[in-house]
Design a protein around this motif. Structure first.
Motif, PDB file in Angstrom:
ATOM      1  N   ASP A  18      -3.525 -17.417  41.355  1.00 17.86           N
ATOM      2  CA  ASP A  18      -3.929 -18.678  40.750  1.00 17.86           C
ATOM      3  C   ASP A  18      -4.631 -19.485  41.839  1.00 17.86           C
ATOM      4  O   ASP A  18      -3.974 -20.081  42.693  1.00 17.86           O
ATOM      5  N   HIS A  19      -5.946 -19.463  41.819  1.00 15.37           N
ATOM      6  CA  HIS A  19      -6.721 -20.131  42.868  1.00 15.37           C
ATOM      7  C   HIS A  19      -6.560 -21.650  42.818  1.00 15.37           C
ATOM      8  O   HIS A  19      -6.556 -22.299  43.864  1.00 15.37           O
ATOM      9  N   GLN A  20      -6.434 -22.216  41.614  1.00 12.60           N
ATOM     10  CA  GLN A  20      -6.292 -23.666  41.508  1.00 12.60           C
ATOM     11  C   GLN A  20      -5.019 -24.160  42.175  1.00 12.60           C
ATOM     12  O   GLN A  20      -5.021 -25.187  42.842  1.00 12.60           O
ATOM     13  N   ARG A  21      -3.928 -23.458  41.975  1.00 14.81           N
ATOM     14  CA  ARG A  21      -2.646 -23.849  42.556  1.00 14.81           C
ATOM     15  C   ARG A  21      -2.417 -23.242  43.936  1.00 14.81           C
ATOM     16  O   ARG A  21      -1.410 -23.526  44.572  1.00 14.81           O
ATOM     17  N   GLN A  22      -3.337 -22.375  44.361  1.00 12.63           N
ATOM     18  CA  GLN A  22      -3.200 -21.633  45.621  1.00 12.63           C
ATOM     19  C   GLN A  22      -1.859 -20.923  45.657  1.00 12.63           C
ATOM     20  O   GLN A  22      -1.046 -21.091  46.576  1.00 12.63           O
TER      21      GLN A  22
END
Length: 75
Positions: A18-22
């Protein structure tokens, strides 16, 4: 989330990024049929079914297997 693995059946080793939440969530089948190895170096995350494949993804650098054995044993 991490509870998704309870809904899976069969042999698997998977990583969800999940790139948004790293955030990286990784899991494998309950019997451990499929391997799941990972390594992180210089901003690169490598996930594969074998340690050798992770080493290859990280530029051929060898993992400290003695440290890894001790870590997995909890010693």
């Amino acid at each position: 989330g991490p509870d998704c693995f309870a809904h899976l059946d069969g042999d698997y080793g998977i990583a969800i990024i999940d790139h948004q939440r790293q955030l990286v969530i990784a899991g494998r089948d309950a019997l451990g049929v499929r391997g799941l190895a990972f390594g992180h170096e210089d901003g690169t995350l490598a996930v594969a079914s074998t340690v050798g494949a992770v080493e290859a993804c990280l530029g051929g650098r060898r993992l400290n297997r003695d440290y890894l054995k001790c870590y997995l044993k909890g010693t």
